[in-house]
Design a protein around this motif. Structure first.
Motif, mmCIF file in Angstrom:
data_model
loop_
_atom_site.group_PDB
_atom_site.id
_atom_site.type_symbol
_atom_site.label_atom_id
_atom_site.label_comp_id
_atom_site.label_asym_id
_atom_site.label_seq_id
_atom_site.Cartn_x
_atom_site.Cartn_y
_atom_site.Cartn_z
ATOM 1 N N GLN A 252 0.851 -1.191 0.000
ATOM 2 C CA GLN A 252 0.000 0.000 0.000
ATOM 3 C C GLN A 252 0.884 1.237 0.000
ATOM 4 O O GLN A 252 1.667 1.475 0.927
ATOM 5 C CB GLN A 252 -0.889 0.004 1.249
ATOM 6 N N ALA A 253 0.784 2.041 -1.051
ATOM 7 C CA ALA A 253 1.577 3.268 -1.151
ATOM 8 C C ALA A 253 0.998 4.352 -0.257
ATOM 9 O O ALA A 253 -0.209 4.363 0.024
ATOM 10 C CB ALA A 253 1.614 3.742 -2.598
ATOM 11 N N PRO A 254 1.839 5.288 0.200
ATOM 12 C CA PRO A 254 1.327 6.393 1.026
ATOM 13 C C PRO A 254 0.380 7.293 0.248
ATOM 14 O O PRO A 254 0.386 7.306 -0.995
ATOM 15 C CB PRO A 254 2.602 7.137 1.444
ATOM 16 N N ALA A 255 -0.424 8.060 0.969
ATOM 17 C CA ALA A 255 -1.430 8.920 0.337
ATOM 18 C C ALA A 255 -0.816 10.137 -0.332
ATOM 19 O O ALA A 255 -1.425 10.734 -1.226
ATOM 20 C CB ALA A 255 -2.460 9.356 1.376
ATOM 21 N N VAL A 256 0.405 10.520 0.085
ATOM 22 C CA VAL A 256 1.069 11.698 -0.480
ATOM 23 C C VAL A 256 2.481 11.313 -0.905
ATOM 24 O O VAL A 256 3.220 10.678 -0.142
ATOM 25 C CB VAL A 256 1.133 12.851 0.538
ATOM 26 N N ILE A 257 2.860 11.669 -2.139
ATOM 27 C CA ILE A 257 4.217 11.443 -2.651
ATOM 28 C C ILE A 257 4.724 12.777 -3.173
ATOM 29 O O ILE A 257 4.222 13.296 -4.176
ATOM 30 C CB ILE A 257 4.237 10.388 -3.776
ATOM 31 N N ASN A 258 5.715 13.338 -2.492
ATOM 32 C CA ASN A 258 6.220 14.659 -2.868
ATOM 33 C C ASN A 258 7.376 14.595 -3.854
ATOM 34 O O ASN A 258 7.622 15.562 -4.571
ATOM 35 C CB ASN A 258 6.663 15.423 -1.615
ATOM 36 N N LYS A 259 8.104 13.489 -3.903
ATOM 37 C CA LYS A 259 9.245 13.353 -4.795
ATOM 38 C C LYS A 259 9.435 11.881 -5.134
ATOM 39 O O LYS A 259 8.930 11.004 -4.423
ATOM 40 C CB LYS A 259 10.516 13.910 -4.147
ATOM 41 N N PRO A 260 10.146 11.557 -6.218
ATOM 42 C CA PRO A 260 10.410 10.145 -6.525
ATOM 43 C C PRO A 260 11.120 9.470 -5.345
ATOM 44 O O PRO A 260 12.129 9.967 -4.848
ATOM 45 C CB PRO A 260 11.320 10.216 -7.760
ATOM 46 N N THR A 261 10.575 8.357 -4.897
ATOM 47 C CA THR A 261 11.082 7.691 -3.695
ATOM 48 C C THR A 261 11.256 6.206 -3.954
ATOM 49 O O THR A 261 10.342 5.546 -4.463
ATOM 50 C CB THR A 261 10.118 7.896 -2.512
ATOM 51 N N GLU A 262 12.408 5.684 -3.590
ATOM 52 C CA GLU A 262 12.694 4.260 -3.756
ATOM 53 C C GLU A 262 12.123 3.461 -2.590
ATOM 54 O O GLU A 262 12.228 3.857 -1.430
ATOM 55 C CB GLU A 262 14.207 4.050 -3.844
ATOM 56 N N VAL A 263 11.524 2.303 -2.918
ATOM 57 C CA VAL A 263 11.026 1.378 -1.913
ATOM 58 C C VAL A 263 11.596 -0.003 -2.222
ATOM 59 O O VAL A 263 11.475 -0.478 -3.350
ATOM 60 C CB VAL A 263 9.483 1.314 -1.900
ATOM 61 N N ASN A 264 12.244 -0.637 -1.232
ATOM 62 C CA ASN A 264 12.774 -1.988 -1.405
ATOM 63 C C ASN A 264 12.013 -2.948 -0.506
ATOM 64 O O ASN A 264 11.874 -2.704 0.692
ATOM 65 C CB ASN A 264 14.265 -2.043 -1.061
ATOM 66 N N ILE A 265 11.555 -4.054 -1.097
ATOM 67 C CA ILE A 265 10.811 -5.073 -0.365
ATOM 68 C C ILE A 265 11.585 -6.381 -0.421
ATOM 69 O O ILE A 265 12.123 -6.747 -1.466
ATOM 70 C CB ILE A 265 9.404 -5.250 -0.950
#
Length: 439
Positions: A252-265
């Motif tokens: 589930q992605a956050p409701a607000v994205i202010n800049k390109p953000t890396e997520v590692n799972i």
């Protein structure tokens, strides 16, 4: 995906097959009796995705390498000087994996000695190297895994023929999409390579392959644990798959994205008995054991410009504007490091544009900071050929519009030159962007 009932039918058929085959003393016995076999799947022949590299190799032997793949030809393997080439192609065995596939030529040649083919393993995948193999596509369009050795952070095989080759994973972590927008949910799924035989026909050589399917449907000797986000925001919820294992998850992605953000799972997979043919270990078999599988996601804001160079992502600051005027579509962006990109479409309509300066074509320029006197270091998707002093342009651009926004991409090689013709450096890049349209 197969239903639970379909899986049980396969299980019954496989048990009967194993029992029948067990009556013959010539049939090798698998170490994992719970393994179910599938059917070898024909796959399309992969299209080229980048320019090939070529090299003439003499009877004394030599080496040719490109994009993390190396071919070592020993002395005496060929009878005369031969032109070898490596060309990156589409991975048709597992298109979503991102694993390398390469066409090695010439195909119709018989080597006097085995030739070594080596794949570099990216740093992010080395925790799962024990579950990796190399496979080739035969004349019937079936992919076949071959005995594969681990040498440091590389995989190696020996072969007496050339074909299309690919890096594959016995177990892999699939994701619906890697670019995720605010508030979006995406599903992740652990899958396994379906084998088309319990063991190779002679116990040690080529193993025909099927498709990928949910983990646990074809073998029950796996343990799954430790689903977690190791970098970035969001929420991860493990789920039970149709094999009744914790093989799925929802991000589930956050409701607000202010800049390109890396997520590692990350998720841990432990194979208790599965083995891979490996001629460099004493038993000629290596255990897969415990694997750490990763997937990288990008949280995408409403507008962005980013450049992928050798799996390194470069981001460019706003404003991200798509300018349409004077018969052209232009997007430009920079960042604090002094890097700049520009993409010019010679036209005003959505669609595909080949490389070039003519109508319906596009030019991409990547400008990097100066490291000394002179002009900035600029790479462009074209150069002048020395054979006839005519320009050659490469790559392809896409663009589409949705209301006040547009998005697009450029994918292909870019070149740097310090001379009147030809080029002194080449890199394969992929630009992607979304911006506000200004007319």
């Amino acid at each position: 995906m197969k239903s639970r009932n379909f899986y049980l039918i396969y299980l019954l058929i496989a048990i009967l097959l194993v029992r029948c085959k067990g009556e013959s003393s010539d049939t090798p016995s698998p170490n994992n009796p719970d393994l179910i076999i599938g059917h070898a799947d024909k796959k399309p022949i992969g299209n080229s995705i980048a320019q090939p590299v070529s090299k003439a190799i003499t009877v004394a032997g030599g080496v040719i390498s490109h994009a993390g793949v190396e071919v070592q030809v020993p002395e005496g393997a060929i009878k005369q000087t031969t032109n070898f080439s490596l060309q990156p192609i589409e991975n048709t065995l597992n298109p979503k994996s991102g694993n390398q596939a390469v066409r090695i030529l010439p195909e119709n040649i018989d080597f006097e000695k085995p030739v070594l083919v080596q794949f570099d393993i990216p740093e992010t995948q080395r925790f799962s190297i024990s579950g990796k193999m190399i496979a080739y596509q035969d004349k019937n369009q079936i992919w076949n895994a071959v005995p594969t050795s681990i040498v440091g952070d590389k995989l190696q095989i020996q072969t007496k023929h050339f074909s299309d080759w690919v890096l594959l994973d016995r177990y892999t972590l699939f994701v619906e999409k890697t670019n995720v927008e605010k508030g979006e949910q995406i599903r992740l799924s652990l899958q396994e390579q379906v084998l088309a035989a319990l063991v190779p026909s002679d116990g040690v050589s080529d193993l025909p392959l099927g498709s990928y399917d949910e983990i646990g449907l074809w073998t029950k000797d796996v343990k799954i644990s430790q689903w977690k986000i190791v970098k970035g925001p969001g929420e991860l919820i493990p789920k039970v798959n149709s094999a009744m294992l914790m093989g799925d998850a929802i991000y589930q992605a956050p409701a607000v994205i202010n800049k390109p953000t890396e997520v590692n799972i990350q998720v841990e997979v432990e194979s208790l008995s599965s083995e891979i043919s490996d001629p460099k270990v004493p038993s000629k078999k290596r255990k897969i054991g415990k694997l750490f599988l990763y997937v990288q996601l990008w949280l995408i804001p409403d507008t962005y410009v980013r450049l992928n160079v050798g799996n390194q992502m470069i981001h460019f600051d706003p404003p991200h504007h798509i300018i349409i005027m004077q018969g052209k579509i232009t997007i430009r962006a920079g960042n604090p490091k002094g890097e700049n990109v520009s993409l010019v479409y010679h036209g005003t309509q959505a669609g595909s544009y080949d490389g070039g300066y003519e109508a319906g074509e596009s030019i991409f320029i990547w400008m990097q900071p100066k490291t000394g006197p002179g002009l900035p270091y600029s790479m462009i998707n074209g150069y002048t050929r020395c054979s006839n002093f005519e320009p050659l342009y490469a790559g392809q651009s896409q663009i589409k519009f949705d209301g006040q926004q547009g998005e697009g991409s450029f994918k292909g090689p870019v070149y740097y030159t310090e001379q009147a013709c030809g080029f002194t450096a080449q890199k394969d890049v992929e630009l992607s962007f979304r911006g506000i349209t200004i007319r």
